[in-house]
Enzyme design. Structure first.
Site, PDB file in Angstrom:
ATOM      1  N   CYS A 105      30.493  85.122 -25.819  1.00 53.68           N
ATOM      2  CA  CYS A 105      29.039  84.826 -25.867  1.00 53.68           C
ATOM      3  C   CYS A 105      28.246  86.098 -26.133  1.00 53.68           C
ATOM      4  O   CYS A 105      27.142  86.284 -25.601  1.00 53.68           O
ATOM      5  CB  CYS A 105      28.541  84.163 -24.589  1.00 53.68           C
ATOM      6  SG  CYS A 105      29.390  82.645 -24.187  1.00 53.68           S
ATOM      7  N   HIS A 127      24.447  89.313 -23.661  1.00 55.75           N
ATOM      8  CA  HIS A 127      25.034  87.969 -23.678  1.00 55.75           C
ATOM      9  C   HIS A 127      24.032  87.050 -24.382  1.00 55.75           C
ATOM     10  O   HIS A 127      22.825  87.298 -24.335  1.00 55.75           O
ATOM     11  CB  HIS A 127      25.225  87.552 -22.214  1.00 55.75           C
ATOM     12  CG  HIS A 127      25.908  86.257 -21.995  1.00 55.75           C
ATOM     13  ND1 HIS A 127      25.256  85.061 -22.074  1.00 55.75           N
ATOM     14  CD2 HIS A 127      27.195  85.960 -21.682  1.00 55.75           C
ATOM     15  CE1 HIS A 127      26.103  84.081 -21.806  1.00 55.75           C
ATOM     16  NE2 HIS A 127      27.290  84.602 -21.561  1.00 55.75           N
ATOM     17  N   GLN A 151      26.913  90.474 -14.594  1.00 52.23           N
ATOM     18  CA  GLN A 151      28.218  91.155 -14.544  1.00 52.23           C
ATOM     19  C   GLN A 151      28.201  92.374 -13.637  1.00 52.23           C
ATOM     20  O   GLN A 151      29.248  92.963 -13.378  1.00 52.23           O
ATOM     21  CB  GLN A 151      28.642  91.585 -15.960  1.00 52.23           C
ATOM     22  CG  GLN A 151      28.919  90.438 -16.902  1.00 52.23           C
ATOM     23  CD  GLN A 151      30.180  89.658 -16.544  1.00 52.23           C
ATOM     24  OE1 GLN A 151      31.046  90.137 -15.807  1.00 52.23           O
ATOM     25  NE2 GLN A 151      30.286  88.443 -17.065  1.00 52.23           N
TER      26      GLN A 151
END
Ligand code: C6P
Length: 403
Positions: A361, A121, A201
């Site tokens: 992103c 990210h 995540q």
């Protein structure tokens, strides 16, 4: 049997309609929904004991301080940190990474090397690039393959005695790939490098054990784990948090202040300048309790079923390609040939279905596949197969309208 009806009843938002249709919420990778227990913790704080912490002698301040520190201990236990003060409460993953990257600015020098994965990210790329610009360290990248897995043989070649830090996400936000972080940590440690793992995540799906992993830094955000926005954690091994300089100056992070010299407070306060997100921290603790009451094994079983079902059904659509087929969490990132992901997302929204579209992103991943972005359906334990049927019907409709 997974008590899905009971669990869905915990989330008031799942009853709402969007454009007249029942909400189907598949944007859990961006932020998860909030159960009543967490909403109650927020209301209780503001209704009953809203006060600044670590400062007042009065009852409200002491109650708020106790609850905030209780939340820190819940988080410590959840991640199995050795000490509660190894848990720094931050504004979220982005701030946590910046605290570490900015701290290493003064500790690294020209010629030192840092390794990042191709699956990151932006919040785990840009702070390290900024750090390298300051101290002349060099950024190296572990490449990915077509399945969305890291090329670990290249990682072996990148590691050398100049490698000082390796940073990698536990799970990729754009594809869901579960990275081999145990192997990354072990190999990085062999050359004396530190490892930062971005668990933003992973934490909605996996319960990480920072001591078993022997990881140096682990970061995550509460809002992806049924908690509120604006709060997260930075776990760091005690000796490394001692080594890093403070990130921000201000109240609460000092021991003594004179105009000649300031000395800093011990951990965790050294990294917690100013009034923190008190309510957020307490609600983060409530979210951790909520998730653990359901249990991460039950969560994984439910989500894996959704992933298998969704993959099978979406793959039946002609021209649909799924990106990321390595071992992964319940994320399906896809495109339909000749159709822009944004257009699919807009039609799905009209049908009450929330997905994320775009580069997520994670632009380098999109560059790898030579695409502008994907449609990302990210599932949570409170989703159902019936909702996936609604998604599949919606994608078919979008395809028909846009072809
Ligand atoms: N990813 C997504 O839709 P913050 O914004 O600080 O809570 O988390 C940043 C972040 C860092 N690492 C990973 C792997 C992430 O997925 C995220 C946030 C969201 O994928 C919003 S961009």
């Amino acid at each position: 049997m997974f008590p899905i009806d009971k669990i869905r009843a915990d989330f008031p938002i799942l009853n709402r309609k969007v454009h007249g249709k029942p909400l189907v919420y598949f944007d859990n990778g961006a932020t998860s929904q909030t159960p009543q227990a967490v909403i109650d913790a927020i209301v209780d704080y503001y209704s009953n004991y809203n006060a600044n912490i670590h400062r007042g002698v009065h009852t409200l301040s002491q109650e708020a301080t106790d609850k905030y520190e209780e939340a820190r201990i819940k988080i410590q236990k959840h991640f199995n940190a050795k000490k509660a003060y190894e848990i720094i409460l931050t504004a979220g993953t982005t701030e946590s990474v910046n605290i570490v990257a900015s701290g290493f600015s003064s500790l690294l020098k020209k010629g030192d090397e840092v390794i990042v994965s191709a699956l990151e990210h932006h919040s785990n790329i840009v702070p390290w690039q900024m750090m390298c610009e300051k101290n002349g360290a060099v950024l190296r990248v572990i490449p990915m393959d077509d399945k969305g897995a890291l090329q670990m043989n290249v990682f072996d070649d990148l590691l050398n005695e100049n490698t000082k830090i390796v940073f990698c996400n536990h799970v990729s936000n754009a594809l869901g790939t579960i990275n081999p972080i145990e192997e990354i940590i072990e190999k990085a440690h062999k050359v004396g490098a530190y490892v930062l793992i971005d668990g933003a995540q992973a934490c909605p799906h996996i319960k990480p054990d920072v001591q078993a992993l022997d990881v140096d830094f682990y970061v995550a955000s509460a809002h992806k784990i049924c908690g509120p926005t604006g709060v997260g954690l930075l776990y760091g091994k005690e000796e490394l948090l001692q080594l890093l300089p403070p990130y921000q100056g201000g109240g609460e992070m000092i021991e003594t202040v004179t105009f000649e010299k300031t000395t800093y407070a011990g951990l965790p306060h050294k990294f917690e300048a100013g009034t923190p997100n008190i309510c957020g921290g307490i609600a983060f603790g409530a979210a951790i309790d909520y998730m653990n009451n359901i249990g991460f094994d039950a969560i994984a079983t439910q989500e894996n079923e959704l992933l298998a079902y969704g993959t099978e059904k979406l793959q039946e659509i002609d021209g649909l390609r799924i990106y990321g087929t390595a071992k992964k969490t319940a994320v399906i990132s896809f495109n339909i040939e000749g159709i822009h992901p944004y257009d699919i997302g807009s039609i799905l929204d009209k049908l009450g279905i929330a997905v994320r579209t775009g580069h997520h992103c994670a632009q380098p991943i999109m560059d790898f596949y030579k695409i502008p972005g994907t449609v990302r359906a990210s599932f949570a334990f409170y989703n159902t197969k019936e909702e996936i049927d609604v998604l599949v019907a919606g994608v078919k409709k979008a395809k028909m309208m846009l072809s």
